[in-house]
Design an enzyme around this catalytic site. Structure first.
Site, mmCIF file in Angstrom:
data_model
loop_
_atom_site.group_PDB
_atom_site.id
_atom_site.type_symbol
_atom_site.label_atom_id
_atom_site.label_comp_id
_atom_site.label_asym_id
_atom_site.label_seq_id
_atom_site.Cartn_x
_atom_site.Cartn_y
_atom_site.Cartn_z
ATOM 1 N N SER A 101 33.585 23.719 -159.518
ATOM 2 C CA SER A 101 33.223 24.645 -158.435
ATOM 3 C C SER A 101 33.385 26.092 -158.882
ATOM 4 C CB SER A 101 34.077 24.385 -157.186
ATOM 5 O OG SER A 101 35.453 24.420 -157.508
ATOM 6 N N ASN A 132 44.988 21.494 -152.653
ATOM 7 C CA ASN A 132 44.431 21.179 -151.331
ATOM 8 C C ASN A 132 44.804 22.225 -150.284
ATOM 9 O OD1 ASN A 132 43.624 18.949 -152.677
ATOM 10 N ND2 ASN A 132 44.866 17.473 -151.533
ATOM 11 N N THR A 162 6.576 36.398 -119.513
ATOM 12 C CA THR A 162 7.091 35.024 -119.507
ATOM 13 C C THR A 162 5.925 34.205 -120.037
ATOM 14 O OG1 THR A 162 6.330 34.575 -117.258
ATOM 15 C CG2 THR A 162 8.589 35.367 -117.470
ATOM 16 N N HIS A 163 6.223 33.205 -120.840
ATOM 17 C CA HIS A 163 5.184 32.403 -121.519
ATOM 18 C C HIS A 163 4.266 33.291 -122.360
ATOM 19 C CE1 HIS A 163 6.203 29.240 -118.526
ATOM 20 N NE2 HIS A 163 6.286 30.288 -117.724
ATOM 21 N N SER A 179 -0.042 45.018 -149.156
ATOM 22 C CA SER A 179 -0.583 43.783 -149.720
ATOM 23 C C SER A 179 -1.164 44.110 -151.087
ATOM 24 C CB SER A 179 -1.680 43.258 -148.790
ATOM 25 O OG SER A 179 -2.618 42.504 -149.515
ATOM 26 N N LYS A 236 -3.293 47.001 -145.516
ATOM 27 C CA LYS A 236 -2.198 46.272 -144.871
ATOM 28 C C LYS A 236 -0.856 46.984 -144.899
ATOM 29 C CE LYS A 236 -1.967 42.354 -143.814
ATOM 30 N NZ LYS A 236 -2.270 40.977 -143.706
ATOM 31 N N ASN A 249 2.688 45.277 -143.844
ATOM 32 C CA ASN A 249 3.253 44.042 -143.299
ATOM 33 C C ASN A 249 4.716 44.220 -142.871
ATOM 34 O OD1 ASN A 249 0.836 42.670 -143.784
ATOM 35 N ND2 ASN A 249 1.435 42.277 -145.916
ATOM 36 N N GLU A 262 10.100 39.758 -140.814
ATOM 37 C CA GLU A 262 9.749 38.353 -141.103
ATOM 38 C C GLU A 262 10.871 37.631 -141.845
ATOM 39 O OE1 GLU A 262 5.040 38.006 -141.643
ATOM 40 O OE2 GLU A 262 5.937 39.526 -142.930
ATOM 41 N N TYR A 295 42.447 15.543 -147.152
ATOM 42 C CA TYR A 295 41.538 16.142 -148.131
ATOM 43 C C TYR A 295 40.700 15.094 -148.861
ATOM 44 C CZ TYR A 295 39.602 18.806 -151.949
ATOM 45 O OH TYR A 295 38.719 19.387 -152.805
ATOM 46 N N LYS A 344 32.365 25.506 -149.445
ATOM 47 C CA LYS A 344 32.251 26.917 -149.834
ATOM 48 C C LYS A 344 30.810 27.325 -150.150
ATOM 49 C CE LYS A 344 35.690 25.970 -152.500
ATOM 50 N NZ LYS A 344 36.202 24.830 -151.690
#
Ligand code: ARG
Length: 462
Positions: free
Chosen positions: A24, A111, A156-157, A278, A284, A286, A291, A318, A326
């Site tokens: 690790s 541990n 709404t919607h 772009s 463009k 963007n 995003e 453990y 992690k």
């Protein structure tokens, strides 16, 4: 190669792929500062309990300082064979100071050590993020203050619903992030306990004082149970849930802004600082920052789910599976830190253009609810009937291809029964918020109070 700290029992080395899979160090090296802090506190506690001599303590503390310097100068070579950061530090300590170094691991295990390191790391990061989150909330407050009386569209919607104040819209996100701040406080409270002293699983064979180690590390308390102390990852689940929920809120805000920034809506304009071009279409611009921030929510929730799946069905105490906690934690801490800072950046570089929403308020017949309610309050009509009369008016407009504002009184009288008069005042969109009532509403007086409440609630977190 460094000496393995438990090599005594083994006659053969583990295979290369086993080494690779079980190591690790490639990621837990980030815990070096916490591991050193935990070791120092542990050594001091051992000295206080007469388990280490004064000379041994001094030599260990000196050695740890040398190891720290080597790590910070990039001089300590990390090797997968030495598994993790704990072994690297201890191994190097023994190389530097000899026999005294070998005494550091008395009355502890990796541990409880890794659990203590991780608690400390999470606490430090969560406290830092809290400051950044408060700063994000302040940015939203400033924006709401700036646009206090500007008009906006509530959807709404994703269909035009009602005129609201832009400040009201912005404050809706303030409260969502404010709840996340409350959750972060809970994360901090739950993580503020020290598992060191549990040793491998049942507590060490020494008369140690975990409360002292906890105090030395600045923790509020210890655990009640050593098995629980080495097994518990709930404090990480809490953090992941906080991260996931915060990122969800951010993704919704980003989605709004991406839509509003489109040509078709044009309600906001994003600055060059947060947009990109772009490679093929020269025109463009963007909304890439928004995003990517929107997409971060996927990874944040995936990390929550990864830890939940990792924990599911694990036997008590453990298990090595826990090592991989992690990976999720580091990823979520980094990505969430960036999301908080990035969202602030996004809001600071997005200009809201309230004058652009008016046309869509008109086209979307946003005064319709006000008209229906007017019929109720003025003529005592049941709401259902008022709803129908207003719908007739809207249908008429649609057939004629006009907005409510363009209707003549004659046309209204044609659609409505004679006894109902129309009040042209109802068409004034800027007055619409004033017609709303109740403390949650977008009435300017209520929004003023809401803003004040938001400011006060933030002060409580400072
Ligand atoms: N690297 C390990 C982890 O992160 C440390 C604990 C190892 N304990 C053990 N019994 N092998 O979980």
């Amino acid at each position: 190669m460094g000496q393995k700290l438990y090599s005594g029992r083994f006659t053969k080395d583990i295979s290369p792929i086993t080494t690779e899979i079980t190591q690790s160090i490639s990621y837990d090296r980030q815990l070096y500062a916490q591991d050193l802090a935990v070791s120092r506190a542990h050594a001091r506690m051992l000295y206080e309990k007469n388990i280490l001599s004064e000379k041994e303590l001094a030599s260990i503390l000196k050695g740890l300082e040398l190891v720290e310097r080597e790590i910070e100068e990039g001089k300590l070579v990390f090797k997968p064979e030495l598994e993790d950061i704990h072994t690297h530090i201890e191994n190097r300590l023994c190389e530097l100071i000899g026999e005294d170094g070998k005494k550091l691991h008395t009355a502890r295990s990796r541990n409880d050590q890794v659990a203590a390191d991780t608690h400390l790391y999470l606490l430090q990061e969560a406290r830092r993020q809290k400051k950044d989150l408060v700063a994000l909330l302040e940015t939203i407050l400033d924006l709401a203050e700036k646009h206090k009386t500007d008009l906006w569209i509530a959807y709404t919607h994703l269909q035009v619903a009602q005129p609201v104040l832009l400040s009201h819209y912005l404050l809706s996100y303030f409260w969502a992030f404010h709840r996340d701040l409350g959750l972060l406080d809970y994360v901090i409270k739950e993580a503020d306990r020290c598992p060191l002293g549990a040793a491998a699983v049942g507590g060490p064979n020494y008369a140690i004082e975990p409360e002292l180690t906890a105090r030395l590390l600045g923790f509020q308390k210890t655990y009640e149970n050593s098995l629980d102390a080495v097994a518990n990852r709930d404090y990480q689940l809490n953090y992941h849930f906080f991260a996931s929920r915060l990122c969800l809120h951010v993704s919704r805000l980003c989605e709004d802004l991406i839509i509003y920034n489109s040509l078709e809506f044009g309600y906001v304009q994003m600055d060059d600082e947060i947009t990109t071009g772009s490679s093929i279409m020269p025109q463009k611009r963007n909304p890439d920052l928004a995003e990517i921030l929107r997409s971060r929510s996927a990874r944040a929730s995936a990390n929550l789910l990864s830890l939940m799946m990792n924990l599911k069905g694990l036997p008590a105490s453990y298990n090595r599976d826990l090592q991989e906690d992690k990976i999720y934690l580091f990823d979520n801490i980094k990505l969430t830190s960036e999301v908080i800072l990035g969202t602030k950046e996004l809001l600071e570089h997005t200009r809201f253009l309230p004058e652009k929403v008016e046309i869509n308020l008109e086209k979307g017949f946003a005064q319709a609810t006000d008209i229906a309610d007017y019929l109720v309050s003025h003529y005592g009509l049941p709401f259902r009937q008022a709803h129908e009369l207003t719908a007739n008016l809207v249908r008429y407009c649609e057939q004629q291809g006009k907005t409510l504002r363009k209707l003549t009184l004659e046309e209204i009288q044609e659609v409505w029964p004679q006894q109902y008069q129309f009040d042209k005042e109802l068409l004034d969109l800027t007055q619409s918020p004033r017609r709303r009532g109740g403390s949650m509403s977008t009435h300017p007086n209520e929004v003023e109070k809401q803003l004040e409440k938001a400011k006060q609630s933030l002060i409580a977190h400072l």
